[in-house]
Design an enzyme around this catalytic site. Structure first.
Site, PDB file in Angstrom:
ATOM      1  N   ASP A  35      43.908 122.613  34.451  1.00 19.47           N
ATOM      2  CA  ASP A  35      43.600 121.200  34.671  1.00 19.47           C
ATOM      3  C   ASP A  35      42.223 121.128  35.326  1.00 19.47           C
ATOM      4  O   ASP A  35      41.956 121.900  36.245  1.00 19.47           O
ATOM      5  CB  ASP A  35      44.675 120.571  35.582  1.00 19.47           C
ATOM      6  CG  ASP A  35      44.769 119.076  35.412  1.00 19.47           C
ATOM      7  OD1 ASP A  35      43.731 118.406  35.591  1.00 19.47           O
ATOM      8  OD2 ASP A  35      45.863 118.574  35.087  1.00 19.47           O
ATOM      9  N   ASN A  36      41.373 120.226  34.857  1.00 16.99           N
ATOM     10  CA  ASN A  36      40.069 120.102  35.533  1.00 16.99           C
ATOM     11  C   ASN A  36      40.147 119.093  36.675  1.00 16.99           C
ATOM     12  O   ASN A  36      39.149 118.839  37.347  1.00 16.99           O
ATOM     13  CB  ASN A  36      38.942 119.757  34.539  1.00 16.99           C
ATOM     14  CG  ASN A  36      39.050 118.351  33.989  1.00 16.99           C
ATOM     15  OD1 ASN A  36      39.948 117.601  34.363  1.00 16.99           O
ATOM     16  ND2 ASN A  36      38.147 118.000  33.099  1.00 16.99           N
ATOM     17  N   TYR A 148      39.405 106.163  22.406  1.00 11.47           N
ATOM     18  CA  TYR A 148      40.496 107.019  22.877  1.00 11.47           C
ATOM     19  C   TYR A 148      41.422 107.368  21.703  1.00 11.47           C
ATOM     20  O   TYR A 148      41.750 108.544  21.481  1.00 11.47           O
ATOM     21  CB  TYR A 148      41.301 106.324  23.995  1.00 11.47           C
ATOM     22  CG  TYR A 148      42.623 107.006  24.255  1.00 11.47           C
ATOM     23  CD1 TYR A 148      42.665 108.237  24.911  1.00 11.47           C
ATOM     24  CD2 TYR A 148      43.818 106.465  23.787  1.00 11.47           C
ATOM     25  CE1 TYR A 148      43.871 108.896  25.108  1.00 11.47           C
ATOM     26  CE2 TYR A 148      45.029 107.114  23.983  1.00 11.47           C
ATOM     27  CZ  TYR A 148      45.051 108.328  24.641  1.00 11.47           C
ATOM     28  OH  TYR A 148      46.239 108.984  24.817  1.00 11.47           O
ATOM     29  N   ASN A 177      54.141 105.050  24.423  1.00  7.62           N
ATOM     30  CA  ASN A 177      54.285 104.460  25.779  1.00  7.62           C
ATOM     31  C   ASN A 177      55.231 105.198  26.730  1.00  7.62           C
ATOM     32  O   ASN A 177      56.337 104.729  27.018  1.00  7.62           O
ATOM     33  CB  ASN A 177      54.707 103.001  25.669  1.00  7.62           C
ATOM     34  CG  ASN A 177      53.609 102.156  25.038  1.00  7.62           C
ATOM     35  OD1 ASN A 177      53.435 102.203  23.827  1.00  7.62           O
ATOM     36  ND2 ASN A 177      52.852 101.436  25.840  1.00  7.62           N
ATOM     37  N   ARG A 216      57.045  97.128  23.494  1.00  4.81           N
ATOM     38  CA  ARG A 216      56.554  98.506  23.468  1.00  4.81           C
ATOM     39  C   ARG A 216      57.744  99.456  23.412  1.00  4.81           C
ATOM     40  O   ARG A 216      58.801  99.180  23.976  1.00  4.81           O
ATOM     41  CB  ARG A 216      55.746  98.825  24.740  1.00  4.81           C
ATOM     42  CG  ARG A 216      54.384  98.145  24.795  1.00  4.81           C
ATOM     43  CD  ARG A 216      53.442  98.733  23.755  1.00  4.81           C
ATOM     44  NE  ARG A 216      52.117  98.127  23.765  1.00  4.81           N
ATOM     45  CZ  ARG A 216      51.786  97.026  23.094  1.00  4.81           C
ATOM     46  NH1 ARG A 216      52.690  96.391  22.362  1.00  4.81           N
ATOM     47  NH2 ARG A 216      50.547  96.571  23.138  1.00  4.81           N
ATOM     48  N   ARG A 268      44.822  90.743  24.535  1.00  8.44           N
ATOM     49  CA  ARG A 268      43.659  91.604  24.362  1.00  8.44           C
ATOM     50  C   ARG A 268      43.444  91.922  22.881  1.00  8.44           C
ATOM     51  O   ARG A 268      44.417  92.173  22.154  1.00  8.44           O
ATOM     52  CB  ARG A 268      43.878  92.898  25.151  1.00  8.44           C
ATOM     53  CG  ARG A 268      44.356  92.581  26.558  1.00  8.44           C
ATOM     54  CD  ARG A 268      44.593  93.764  27.424  1.00  8.44           C
ATOM     55  NE  ARG A 268      45.708  94.603  27.060  1.00  8.44           N
ATOM     56  CZ  ARG A 268      46.293  95.436  27.920  1.00  8.44           C
ATOM     57  NH1 ARG A 268      45.872  95.519  29.162  1.00  8.44           N
ATOM     58  NH2 ARG A 268      47.283  96.194  27.535  1.00  8.44           N
ATOM     59  N   GLU A 271      45.168  94.766  20.108  1.00  7.66           N
ATOM     60  CA  GLU A 271      46.425  95.246  20.691  1.00  7.66           C
ATOM     61  C   GLU A 271      47.607  94.865  19.793  1.00  7.66           C
ATOM     62  O   GLU A 271      47.729  93.702  19.410  1.00  7.66           O
ATOM     63  CB  GLU A 271      46.579  94.602  22.075  1.00  7.66           C
ATOM     64  CG  GLU A 271      47.716  95.160  22.840  1.00  7.66           C
ATOM     65  CD  GLU A 271      47.769  94.646  24.281  1.00  7.66           C
ATOM     66  OE1 GLU A 271      47.182  95.291  25.145  1.00  7.66           O
ATOM     67  OE2 GLU A 271      48.406  93.623  24.519  1.00  7.66           O
TER      68      GLU A 271
HETATM   69  N1  UDP Z   1      50.475  94.668  29.891  1.00 10.52           N
HETATM   70  C1  UDP Z   1      50.654  93.515  30.650  1.00 10.52           C
HETATM   71  N2  UDP Z   1      49.971  93.394  31.816  1.00 10.52           N
HETATM   72  C2  UDP Z   1      49.113  94.344  32.276  1.00 10.52           C
HETATM   73  C3  UDP Z   1      48.938  95.526  31.517  1.00 10.52           C
HETATM   74  C4  UDP Z   1      49.631  95.655  30.331  1.00 10.52           C
HETATM   75  O1  UDP Z   1      51.419  92.614  30.263  1.00 10.52           O
HETATM   76  O2  UDP Z   1      48.505  94.124  33.354  1.00 10.52           O
HETATM   77  C5  UDP Z   1      51.210  94.828  28.627  1.00 10.52           C
HETATM   78  C6  UDP Z   1      50.289  95.017  27.405  1.00 10.52           C
HETATM   79  O3  UDP Z   1      49.999  93.772  26.820  1.00 10.52           O
HETATM   80  C7  UDP Z   1      51.152  95.861  26.489  1.00 10.52           C
HETATM   81  C8  UDP Z   1      52.058  96.651  27.422  1.00 10.52           C
HETATM   82  O4  UDP Z   1      51.956  96.016  28.699  1.00 10.52           O
HETATM   83  O5  UDP Z   1      51.961  95.056  25.680  1.00 10.52           O
HETATM   84  C9  UDP Z   1      51.672  98.102  27.552  1.00 10.52           C
HETATM   85  O6  UDP Z   1      50.308  98.173  27.927  1.00 10.52           O
HETATM   86  P1  UDP Z   1      49.627  99.559  28.235  1.00 10.52           P
HETATM   87  O7  UDP Z   1      48.179  99.275  28.533  1.00 10.52           O
HETATM   88  O8  UDP Z   1      50.434 100.278  29.244  1.00 10.52           O
HETATM   89  O9  UDP Z   1      49.804 100.369  26.878  1.00 10.52           O
HETATM   90  P2  UDP Z   1      49.351 100.017  25.374  1.00 10.52           P
HETATM   91  O10 UDP Z   1      48.798  98.620  25.330  1.00 10.52           O
HETATM   92  O11 UDP Z   1      48.333 101.050  25.064  1.00 10.52           O
HETATM   93  O12 UDP Z   1      50.581 100.120  24.553  1.00 10.52           O
END
Ligand code: UDP
Length: 331
Positions: A35-36, A148, A177, A216, A268, A271
């Site tokens: 691990d770094n 990413y 997730n 999710r 966002r 997403e």
């Molecule tokens: N999310 C949220 N509030 C936050 C951060 C995330 O409602 O402050 C929601 C986001 O819209 C998503 C879910 O939580 O539906 C998971 O987000 P995360 O960033 O953990 O993972 P990813 O979007 O990459 O699945």
């Protein structure tokens, strides 16, 4: 005494990596962690202090070389080290390329002539982007939406290619997730559990994205750690598997389970409204099943909520500032 089985875990001081290290030590392995410590934390393995079967080596994947002693006698390699989070990947794509793609290629090249039993890569479900189908299968379209996702997907292709060209016994797990104790709390905004648990500790409202109806495939970390070991043990090679919970759960359900006030923040760009893994393949070929239900997982995480006391506390305004580049580039 017979020689212990040896495992190498890259990113072993990270969230998922540290749970995998716990499992492998419990299985009686000798475990070397690479691990770094750029985002991994030694504290994640503090409970293993004094365990003579655990060796932590602070080094970068890009500095590894084939003759290195730490590769001597290694049976299994679990490759979880990577830079995570969406926003910094948009701001610093080349850092992500270097860590996630070059780092993986360098690790593969270092291992190329070692007689390892299995190399298991932690891939990301973000390769599916906004899918057409739910649940989403391994063969569905790949549409990385941000650096990413792209770098994790490119590294997966490197892993599979090394399997094909150099006969390295590889396997890739596309994780959906993952959540659980020690879920990431780095300085950057991301990973909903870290955000919400810190808010809960302060009595601050949960910052719910959109209307909170998005879902999710939240998968509990000990189930994921077991998937890695199951994949390593299997005689199969050159296969890619989704690793999910078998369900998909809304953010509103999560805030109900956690209990607290909410504020709503903008949806966002890029997403998905849903992530949901088709886990037929891993069930059938590896006999792996998720064991921890979402309600049980949230309950377990709440028992260890103090872990998030040092995590950054986010609110609507600081999230808006932290995600500016996200809205600029992905809209
Ligand atoms: N999310 C949220 N509030 C936050 C951060 C995330 O409602 O402050 C929601 C986001 O819209 C998503 C879910 O939580 O539906 C998971 O987000 P995360 O960033 O953990 O993972 P990813 O979007 O990459 O699945």
């Amino acid at each position: 005494m017979p020689q212990k089985t040896k495992a190498l875990v890259t990113g072993g001081c990270g969230f998922i990596g540290s749970h995998l290290v716990d499992l492998l030590l419990a299985e009686g392995f000798d475990v070397t962690v690479i691990d770094n410590l750029s985002t991994g934390r030694r504290e994640n393995l503090a409970h293993q202090a004094g365990n003579q079967h655990l060796h932590i080596v602070q080094t970068d994947l890009n500095d590894l070389y084939p003759e290195q002693d730490l590769f001597e006698g290694i049976d299994y390699v679990f490759h979880l080290a990577a830079l995570a989070d969406i926003v910094p990947s948009i701001e610093r794509p080349l850092d992500y390329h270097r860590a996630n793609v070059n780092g993986t290629a360098n690790l593969l090249a270092a291992l190329q002539h070692r007689p390892i039993k299995k190399f298991v890569y932690a891939a990301s479900s973000s390769c599916y982007g906004i899918p057409d189908r739910f649940p989403t299968a391994e063969t569905d379209d790949k549409r990385p939406q941000y650096p990413y996702a792209l770098t994790k997907y490119l590294a997966e292709q490197y892993v599979m290619h090394w399997g094909q060209v150099y006969q390295l016994p590889v396997m890739s797990l596309r994780l959906f997730n993952v959540y659980g104790p020690r879920s990431r709390t780095s300085g950057t905004y991301g990973a909903v559990f870290g955000v919400f648990l810190r808010q809960k500790l302060s009595g601050a409202p949960f910052t719910v994205v959109g209307d909170g109806k998005q879902t999710r495939d939240f998968t509990f970390v000990t189930d994921v750690a077991r998937a890695f070991w199951t994949a390593a043990r299997s005689p199969l090679r050159g296969e890619i598997f989704n690793v999910g919970s078998g369900g998909t759960y809304s953010i509103n359900l999560l805030t109900d389970l956690l209990g607290g006030e909410k504020v709503y923040i903008p949806k966002r760009p890029g997403e998905p409204d849903c992530t949901f893994a088709d886990i037929t393949k891993i069930r059938q070929l590896l006999g792996w099943e998720p064991r921890v239900s979402f309600a049980q997982g949230v309950e377990r995480i709440l028992q260890e909520i103090d872990y998030w006391r040092d995590a950054p506390l986010w609110d609507r305004d600081s999230i808006a500032a932290a995600t500016r580049s996200w809205f600029t580039y992905l809209s």
